[in-house]
Enzyme design. Sequence first.
Site, mmCIF file in Angstrom:
data_model
loop_
_atom_site.group_PDB
_atom_site.id
_atom_site.type_symbol
_atom_site.label_atom_id
_atom_site.label_comp_id
_atom_site.label_asym_id
_atom_site.label_seq_id
_atom_site.Cartn_x
_atom_site.Cartn_y
_atom_site.Cartn_z
ATOM 1 N N SER A 283 -9.791 2.138 2.880
ATOM 2 C CA SER A 283 -8.864 2.887 2.043
ATOM 3 C C SER A 283 -7.867 1.997 1.297
ATOM 4 O O SER A 283 -7.261 2.463 0.335
ATOM 5 C CB SER A 283 -8.085 3.889 2.894
ATOM 6 O OG SER A 283 -7.262 3.192 3.815
ATOM 7 N N SER B 236 -10.172 -0.231 7.041
ATOM 8 C CA SER B 236 -9.535 -0.042 5.735
ATOM 9 C C SER B 236 -8.856 -1.273 5.146
ATOM 10 O O SER B 236 -8.476 -1.252 3.981
ATOM 11 C CB SER B 236 -8.508 1.099 5.804
ATOM 12 O OG SER B 236 -9.161 2.335 5.731
ATOM 13 N N LYS C 204 0.864 -1.185 0.000
ATOM 14 C CA LYS C 204 0.000 0.000 0.000
ATOM 15 C C LYS C 204 0.898 1.232 0.000
ATOM 16 O O LYS C 204 1.931 1.246 0.681
ATOM 17 C CB LYS C 204 -0.908 -0.029 1.240
ATOM 18 C CG LYS C 204 -1.940 1.094 1.299
ATOM 19 C CD LYS C 204 -2.844 0.960 2.530
ATOM 20 C CE LYS C 204 -3.915 2.059 2.578
ATOM 21 N NZ LYS C 204 -4.791 1.926 3.763
#
Lengths: 482, 487
Positions: free
Chosen positions: B155, B179, B80
């Site tokens: 997210s 997330s 990420k």
Amino acid sequence: MQWETVIGLEIHTQLTTKSKIFSGASTAFGAEPNTQACLVDLGFPGVLPVLNEAVVKKAILFGTAVEAEIARRAVFARKNYFYPDLPKGYQISQLELPIVGPGHVDITLENGDNKRIGVTRAHLEEDAGKSLHEDFHGMTGIDLNRAGTPLLEIVSEPDMSSAKEALAYAKKIHQIVVYLGICDGNMQEGSFRVDANVSVRPVGQKELGTRAELKNINSFRFLEKAINFEVERQIDILEAGGRVVQETRLYDAARDETRSMRSKEEANDYRYFPDPDLLPLIIEEDFIAETVQEMPELPAARRARFEEQYGLSAYDADVLTATREQADYYETVVAEAGDAKLSANWVMVELAGALNKAGLDLPQSPVSARRFSGLVKRIADNTISGKIAKQVFETMWESEDSADAIIEAKGLKQITDAGAIEAIVDEVISGNPAQVENFRNAAPDKQPKMLGFFVGQVMKKSQGKANPKQVNELLRKKLADA
Amino acid sequence: MMSDLHLMSIAGLSAGLRAGDFTSVELTRHFLQRIQQFDGELNAVLTLAEEQALEQAKAADERIRAGDGGPLTGIPLLHKDIFCTQGVRTTCGSRMLDNFISPYDATVVSRLKDAGVVMLGKTNMDEFAMGSSNETSFYGPVKNPWDRERVPGGSSGGSAAAVAARLAVAATGTDTGGSIRQPAALCGITGLKPTYGRVSRYGMIAFASSLDQAGPMTRSAEDAAHLLGAMAGFDERDSTSVDRPVDDYAGQLNQPLKGLKIGMVKEFFGEGLNPGMNASMQTAIDTLKTLGVEMREVSLPNSHYSVPAYYVVAPAECSSNLSRFDGVRFGHRCENPQDLEDLYKRSRAEGFGPEVKRRIMIGAYALSAGYYDAYYLKAQQVRQVIADDFRQAFAEVDILLGPASPETAFRLGEKSDDPVSMYLSDIYTIAVNLAGLPALSMPAPMVDELPAGLQLIGNYFEEGRLLALAHQLQQISDWHRQMPSGY
């Protein structure tokens, strides 16, 4: 109207740790700008603070020295504001749960009375960097070397009522932190920074007047001057029917005045909240006990011990313990030289005088305590007289040589051989028949004074090396004999 | 064989690498090629680190040849873009960090590097991890590979979409309020948020420090166990990381679970739950029962306070955490600043997107003088109440169960103008962050041809048991094997 002054001090002391409060970067002063700031100090994305245990110990030492309570649970909080020398946009400090709770110190007033000044709290925090406005042609240079340097902020109660009291309190705190070895006390380099909250009120009024906070005071002398200026300024305003504004004012030493920096209306809302990157600091009883074991002897205890152990007067003990360095110096000398009173005199008079003349502080003395003790030892054991010792000391100041080496090289060793002294005495007596005659005819009460002439002659002939005591005795005997 | 490499598990790939069936370089090229082929339409990957990946693969091959390395050596994955990666751009999905190249690796990144993984690149995400649909990214939304008209969740939407489309074996994610779990649910993969403090936050760009936690996003619980084993552990650079040995998650996957008590959280099966989703959960529960576990109902009576409490605590922390992005030392700086205030205002106004600004404003307000007690302090008290709810529940059962998300993936743009409805898509995940507990989301039976996520919540540091339960359920079901067509 009669006015009364109310003063409280906030003292930022830089703690003497090798590395910063929340990072491993060095705290040494004076390095090239931005060479001692690691990613944590620079507030890079993703970095996290880790508390340096050494600062906790130092705060515990201070708290114990001012007889304060040490928090079992202290919390670091973020103080949020934007400034270019504050890399993260917040300063890690302590608000609601500081490490050191209420304590106190006693100061001595001019009339000799003691006054107790409350220490409200002391908390740990990180220092910001420095903004450099000169040399950048309309821009500002940022040096982040200082960012993250550990500070212990010591906040007093508004217990002081004159600049002199404030000065005595500030010096007392200075003495304590330096004694504890937690701060180097250097005001020029900003290791010990004093901000003063000053207000005035009519005598008899209960509530406090509006205060101004004075900053940028970088010596004790300026502290006194800044407060006195500010008190007069506030009284002038009030007597002219005006109102004092709550604000921060900078002291300008060059002009000896304070100037407005920002008013309360411009002040930030710091939005304090507990720093989620640092867990609450839990301080165990054992850790405190262990830390306090490292507590050096504090000034008051040392003063008492000096009187007791060395038989010094209260005055001498007070002077010698004024700083930890001086007390350490003295104890090194006395341990080697033996004679406590003689050692005290030489440290307080000859050494202090020479340092003063050279404009040096004790730690910069060219003559170390060990070398100095070698000199005092030779006075104590009659190898040299006090007068010769001064000569030797001058040479020591200029060189690296020991007292013994200088005495030897210059042949300054005192003559104690009775035969040798007798020969010189005889020579002086036979060389000055008129004076001998006068002496013998003088009234007995005049004689001691007249003896001085003969002593002087003998010392001159011996180049000051004859033992004065022996010379006196022998002269008295010989002059009486004939 | 070579064309099916992307379907294999970590254990299978590791065995293949060791047997010499293929090399890490071949494996890496395979995934790089897949990213190039499919990511144009998905937008899951922001930065491809091709050169570095091939170098790492080569090094991994050497380690394997030397008989060195572990189960992750030579396995290609994606990080990420919230994790700092030395020399490879780290944007956090924001214009603010569009030009930011980190001078250091996050602890998660360096640990996985040490384990020998190959980093293919960095995945798209909501800006500074603030969002539940990946639509707040400065680099545009990620599309859900199951239906490209729909969001992947957020997210960690880029990581979820990439793993679902088999563009990497696995990916890292972070979870502040759901997330990892919500995008895992919406994309049909397995995602685990560990106990707060289990994985180091050092080098993970902070959103809400007291809630953020990194975890694995994979196609199975078994893969997650391998990844978590390498990510977890005490880090002296993170004071909130916990100094406690890491369990052998992979080795414990087959631990006996008979008689395990599982609590269905009553409040998670109430009105807000989509009926199709409810049916999916019931099917999963029925299958779970065949493992010999005991099901009962438990209550988290204060869970409805979790969203409001979260939307005070998280913005408050973010308002302070994001202060360092001021245009002075790194990141976006406006053109020709007139003075300091102009530099601050324009750099931040230009660098941050609307959702980030909204949260900074909410957070600064909640912390300001006169409001602190009513908002921040109250929210912290609520947090305690929620943690107490969980403590009581765990006195009765071993693991809690519920849906990870109230509905399947929603359409792009459907909630982007309605922040509150967007915030409610994390209604089942947020309480877990407030309490600091571990939880995972794993695929349950599909609902209207879209993935659904079953959430399992464990007690502190019981990641091993969570993964074992998920793994054993995955041994007797195939929901996690379904994959979107066209990839």
